[in-house]
Design a protein around this motif. Sequence first.
Motif, PDB file in Angstrom:
ATOM      1  N   HIS A 266       0.668  -1.317   0.054  1.00  0.00           N
ATOM      2  CA  HIS A 266      -0.076  -0.082   0.208  1.00  0.00           C
ATOM      3  C   HIS A 266       0.795   1.289   0.191  1.00  0.00           C
ATOM      4  O   HIS A 266       0.323   2.256  -0.295  1.00  0.00           O
ATOM      5  N   SER A 267       2.080   1.178   0.751  1.00  0.00           N
ATOM      6  CA  SER A 267       2.867   2.465   0.629  1.00  0.00           C
ATOM      7  C   SER A 267       3.836   2.569  -0.464  1.00  0.00           C
ATOM      8  O   SER A 267       4.165   3.794  -0.683  1.00  0.00           O
ATOM      9  N   LEU A 268       4.812   1.389  -0.737  1.00  0.00           N
ATOM     10  CA  LEU A 268       5.627   1.500  -1.368  1.00  0.00           C
ATOM     11  C   LEU A 268       5.572   2.190  -2.951  1.00  0.00           C
ATOM     12  O   LEU A 268       6.024   3.048  -3.362  1.00  0.00           O
ATOM     13  N   PRO A 269       4.183   1.828  -3.530  1.00  0.00           N
ATOM     14  CA  PRO A 269       4.074   2.416  -4.908  1.00  0.00           C
ATOM     15  C   PRO A 269       3.914   3.940  -4.681  1.00  0.00           C
ATOM     16  O   PRO A 269       4.126   4.831  -5.713  1.00  0.00           O
ATOM     17  N   GLY A 270       3.364   4.668  -3.677  1.00  0.00           N
ATOM     18  CA  GLY A 270       3.317   6.064  -3.453  1.00  0.00           C
ATOM     19  C   GLY A 270       4.481   6.993  -3.064  1.00  0.00           C
ATOM     20  O   GLY A 270       4.285   8.008  -3.180  1.00  0.00           O
ATOM     21  N   LEU A 271       5.876   6.073  -2.810  1.00  0.00           N
ATOM     22  CA  LEU A 271       7.014   6.804  -2.546  1.00  0.00           C
ATOM     23  C   LEU A 271       7.547   7.467  -4.003  1.00  0.00           C
ATOM     24  O   LEU A 271       7.440   6.997  -4.878  1.00  0.00           O
ATOM     25  N   ARG A 272       7.944   8.676  -3.728  1.00  0.00           N
ATOM     26  CA  ARG A 272       8.560   9.366  -4.786  1.00  0.00           C
ATOM     27  C   ARG A 272       9.985   8.664  -5.042  1.00  0.00           C
ATOM     28  O   ARG A 272      10.651   8.059  -4.101  1.00  0.00           O
ATOM     29  N   GLY A 273      10.412   9.043  -6.459  1.00  0.00           N
ATOM     30  CA  GLY A 273      11.731   8.878  -6.674  1.00  0.00           C
ATOM     31  C   GLY A 273      11.909   7.362  -7.214  1.00  0.00           C
ATOM     32  O   GLY A 273      10.766   6.701  -7.550  1.00  0.00           O
ATOM     33  N   ALA A 274      13.099   6.882  -7.671  1.00  0.00           N
ATOM     34  CA  ALA A 274      13.281   5.620  -8.225  1.00  0.00           C
ATOM     35  C   ALA A 274      14.622   4.941  -7.710  1.00  0.00           C
ATOM     36  O   ALA A 274      15.461   5.646  -7.142  1.00  0.00           O
ATOM     37  N   GLY A 275      14.825   3.626  -7.865  1.00  0.00           N
ATOM     38  CA  GLY A 275      15.824   3.018  -7.424  1.00  0.00           C
ATOM     39  C   GLY A 275      16.203   3.306  -6.024  1.00  0.00           C
ATOM     40  O   GLY A 275      15.492   3.171  -5.071  1.00  0.00           O
ATOM     41  N   ARG A 276      17.643   3.569  -5.894  1.00  0.00           N
ATOM     42  CA  ARG A 276      17.871   3.873  -4.535  1.00  0.00           C
ATOM     43  C   ARG A 276      17.305   4.893  -3.696  1.00  0.00           C
ATOM     44  O   ARG A 276      17.447   4.957  -2.470  1.00  0.00           O
ATOM     45  N   ALA A 277      16.808   5.949  -4.564  1.00  0.00           N
ATOM     46  CA  ALA A 277      16.205   7.034  -3.695  1.00  0.00           C
ATOM     47  C   ALA A 277      14.979   6.448  -2.985  1.00  0.00           C
ATOM     48  O   ALA A 277      14.637   7.111  -1.971  1.00  0.00           O
ATOM     49  N   ARG A 278      14.287   5.704  -3.833  1.00  0.00           N
ATOM     50  CA  ARG A 278      12.749   5.035  -3.393  1.00  0.00           C
ATOM     51  C   ARG A 278      13.094   3.992  -2.186  1.00  0.00           C
ATOM     52  O   ARG A 278      12.764   3.927  -1.310  1.00  0.00           O
ATOM     53  N   ALA A 279      14.259   3.364  -2.269  1.00  0.00           N
ATOM     54  CA  ALA A 279      14.651   2.376  -1.281  1.00  0.00           C
ATOM     55  C   ALA A 279      15.122   3.120   0.011  1.00  0.00           C
ATOM     56  O   ALA A 279      14.823   2.745   1.093  1.00  0.00           O
ATOM     57  N   TRP A 280      15.756   4.319  -0.303  1.00  0.00           N
ATOM     58  CA  TRP A 280      16.127   5.121   0.947  1.00  0.00           C
ATOM     59  C   TRP A 280      14.782   5.683   1.773  1.00  0.00           C
ATOM     60  O   TRP A 280      14.899   5.663   2.846  1.00  0.00           O
ATOM     61  N   ALA A 281      13.923   6.324   0.844  1.00  0.00           N
ATOM     62  CA  ALA A 281      12.690   6.680   1.251  1.00  0.00           C
ATOM     63  C   ALA A 281      11.764   5.471   1.989  1.00  0.00           C
ATOM     64  O   ALA A 281      11.196   5.818   3.163  1.00  0.00           O
ATOM     65  N   TRP A 282      11.987   4.288   1.547  1.00  0.00           N
ATOM     66  CA  TRP A 282      11.417   3.363   2.272  1.00  0.00           C
ATOM     67  C   TRP A 282      11.967   2.959   3.631  1.00  0.00           C
ATOM     68  O   TRP A 282      10.916   2.613   4.566  1.00  0.00           O
ATOM     69  N   THR A 283      12.983   3.022   3.793  1.00  0.00           N
ATOM     70  CA  THR A 283      13.667   2.679   5.131  1.00  0.00           C
ATOM     71  C   THR A 283      13.307   3.585   6.000  1.00  0.00           C
ATOM     72  O   THR A 283      13.056   3.283   7.240  1.00  0.00           O
ATOM     73  N   GLU A 284      13.136   4.827   5.374  1.00  0.00           N
ATOM     74  CA  GLU A 284      12.731   6.082   6.412  1.00  0.00           C
ATOM     75  C   GLU A 284      11.243   5.821   7.063  1.00  0.00           C
ATOM     76  O   GLU A 284      10.864   6.328   8.135  1.00  0.00           O
ATOM     77  N   LEU A 285      10.471   5.408   5.880  1.00  0.00           N
ATOM     78  CA  LEU A 285       9.117   5.175   6.394  1.00  0.00           C
ATOM     79  C   LEU A 285       8.777   3.972   7.219  1.00  0.00           C
ATOM     80  O   LEU A 285       8.102   4.154   8.262  1.00  0.00           O
ATOM     81  N   LEU A 286       9.688   2.902   7.140  1.00  0.00           N
ATOM     82  CA  LEU A 286       9.584   1.923   7.852  1.00  0.00           C
ATOM     83  C   LEU A 286      10.203   2.416   9.399  1.00  0.00           C
ATOM     84  O   LEU A 286       9.625   1.780  10.475  1.00  0.00           O
ATOM     85  N   ASP A 287      11.178   3.148   9.420  1.00  0.00           N
ATOM     86  CA  ASP A 287      11.758   3.484  10.806  1.00  0.00           C
ATOM     87  C   ASP A 287      10.673   4.331  11.435  1.00  0.00           C
ATOM     88  O   ASP A 287      10.332   4.237  12.652  1.00  0.00           O
ATOM     89  N   ALA A 288       9.767   5.168  10.842  1.00  0.00           N
ATOM     90  CA  ALA A 288       8.801   5.919  11.801  1.00  0.00           C
ATOM     91  C   ALA A 288       7.682   4.840  11.957  1.00  0.00           C
ATOM     92  O   ALA A 288       7.438   5.148  13.062  1.00  0.00           O
ATOM     93  N   VAL A 289       7.304   4.085  11.119  1.00  0.00           N
ATOM     94  CA  VAL A 289       6.386   2.714  11.657  1.00  0.00           C
ATOM     95  C   VAL A 289       6.903   2.201  12.726  1.00  0.00           C
ATOM     96  O   VAL A 289       6.336   1.859  13.802  1.00  0.00           O
ATOM     97  N   HIS A 290       8.353   1.760  12.689  1.00  0.00           N
ATOM     98  CA  HIS A 290       9.096   0.948  13.753  1.00  0.00           C
ATOM     99  C   HIS A 290       8.849   1.807  15.057  1.00  0.00           C
ATOM    100  O   HIS A 290       8.391   1.226  16.265  1.00  0.00           O
ATOM    101  N   GLY A 291       9.266   3.158  15.123  1.00  0.00           N
ATOM    102  CA  GLY A 291       9.204   4.067  16.204  1.00  0.00           C
ATOM    103  C   GLY A 291       7.917   3.907  16.788  1.00  0.00           C
ATOM    104  O   GLY A 291       7.799   3.936  18.210  1.00  0.00           O
ATOM    105  N   ALA A 292       7.026   3.875  16.033  1.00  0.00           N
ATOM    106  CA  ALA A 292       5.646   4.189  16.615  1.00  0.00           C
ATOM    107  C   ALA A 292       5.026   2.799  17.355  1.00  0.00           C
ATOM    108  O   ALA A 292       4.596   2.789  18.569  1.00  0.00           O
ATOM    109  N   VAL A 293       5.383   1.710  16.666  1.00  0.00           N
ATOM    110  CA  VAL A 293       5.112   0.407  17.251  1.00  0.00           C
ATOM    111  C   VAL A 293       6.023   0.461  18.399  1.00  0.00           C
ATOM    112  O   VAL A 293       5.279  -0.417  19.216  1.00  0.00           O
TER     113      VAL A 293
END
Length: 591
Positions: A266-293
């Motif tokens: 649900h979230s990965l397709p909406g991230l901006r960028g491509a390649g490593r930029a998208r991977a980098w953004a994905w880890t930041e999103l996961l980090d925020a969810v991880h912190g909340a959990v």
Amino acid sequence: MGVGSEAVGGSVLSLSLSLSLSLSLFRVPTARVDTLLKDFLPCYRGQLAASVLRQISHEVDPQEPVGCQLLHSKKLPRVREHQGPLTLLRGHPPRWQPVFCVLRGEGLLQWFSNKEDHESGGRPLGSAALTGFTLLTSQCHYLQLLDAICPHTSGGPTPEEPEALLDTAVSWPLFLQHPFRRHLCLAAGTREAQRAWRLVLQSGIRLRATVLQRSQAPAARAFLDAVRLYRQHRGHFGDDDVTLGSDAEVLTALLLQELLPELRAHSLPGLRGAGRARAWAWTELLDAVHGAVLAAASAGLRAFQPEKDELLASLDRTLRPDLDHLLRLREAAATRLRAHLQVQLESCLCREVDPQLPRVVHTLWSAMEATLGAVRGLLAQAMERLSRRLRRTPSGERLRREVYTFGEIPWDPETMQLCYREAERSQKHLEQLLSPFGFLGMRGLVFGAQDLAQQLMANAVATFLQLADQCLTSALDRNQAAGQLEKVQGRVLKKFESDSRAAQRKFTCGCLSHIFLPFLLSRLQPGSKVELAEAEGGVLAAVSSTQALTVEGVCVDVIQAALSERIDLELAAAQGAGCLDTPWNPEGVSS
């Protein structure tokens, strides 16, 4: 709780829409964590009762009558604190920026703008508890890992994309990767600095990971058993590394494992960028969810703490007077369950476990033999070095420094590195042997071997220092004192041999249980639930309110007992044939 956090920056703000949608979609942290706790805490309460019963029965009838020869070190395992300048990939867009890093004794990594900010008591720019991280020192390997996160994205680099930065060669990198956290990309200024940081970071990762495994408290044992039971109820029987970390971190990893496929869809397709930029953004999103959990899981466990404390006290008062009756009930239930399981259990052991057991036993035993042999060699060299220093009449200050250095050996990752490497040598071969059994906990197994090496070294060092203090007096000249130290050395080595052999056997048996017990349960329990419930009858009804005895728990005990008997027979046969005295070379074995 040591949540990794960079100071709020543009990269996090640019993810606010995706993160908001993700948190709304998964109702994190409140609803999803509440649901997890609602399902998990009943398992935990039941396992607390079972764990207290085991503790009381062991106090009354110890299973290991032979005590340890070495003194038990009173120093708790700790990370050697370390600090120094590094560069960190941070900001938006990401840039390599100089920082001053500090690794705390509890395995918390912090970074500051400069050394002065740290020394003046300023707040760090960010921090990360090292639980669950993997350290890479190859930029090529890290880029391959980053590329694998978003393998199907297309499009050219955007101005925000860190492609060029990561493609630029970094001389002495330290990449900290986590399955549910923002990656930390660090770099040292020299090879020597990189090595020093690598060793202390690896030590921090290990010691944070095994905090529950090292504890002998009934609550810690109960928590780990409850996690396994919770997962088995959901069809996951294979042991893996999700149980590494503190209780809140383990529950966070459990929930993130469940959320990850949905979050990715649900979230990965909406991230901006491509390649490593998208991977980098994905880890930041996961980090925020991880912190909340993690924050929600920590709050939930804190809220449960008063009930847990009262429950432990109540269980001790309730179970201790009734111990004999409870044990008779358990044995009666076990007798009935053995009759129902015997044929199927024996068939599974003969058909699937017995063919692989000798090779697994040999590999585990030999790995620990090499690891503890390295500990013994290091210990002997260090004690001999002290004796030589004493014979050479060093200054009192010099000798005090030598004694201090000797006392710090267990906590010095540089000195212990050889022992830790030996624990890793058989890892790939064991993974090949154990994959058919669904065992994915190799990291925890290696960490456990390294923890054991460190603890035995700490015990030996504490024993040597105490015995030396008892025998050395001001009336002795330096040669007499050195002679006394040599006698102490011989005594310590004998004690070490006894303790290390016992620890090697206990560790090997424990690992074999972690490997094969979940596999046997996966084969036997699902198809036997109706039969087991019928077999239970009313034999446990009298104590059902305490949850100390359940048909499921007794079933596990029955299977565990049969497996332990198999393991003991295999170890005895291998030792009798001299197989365990033959060095094992996993590199020379074909898969």
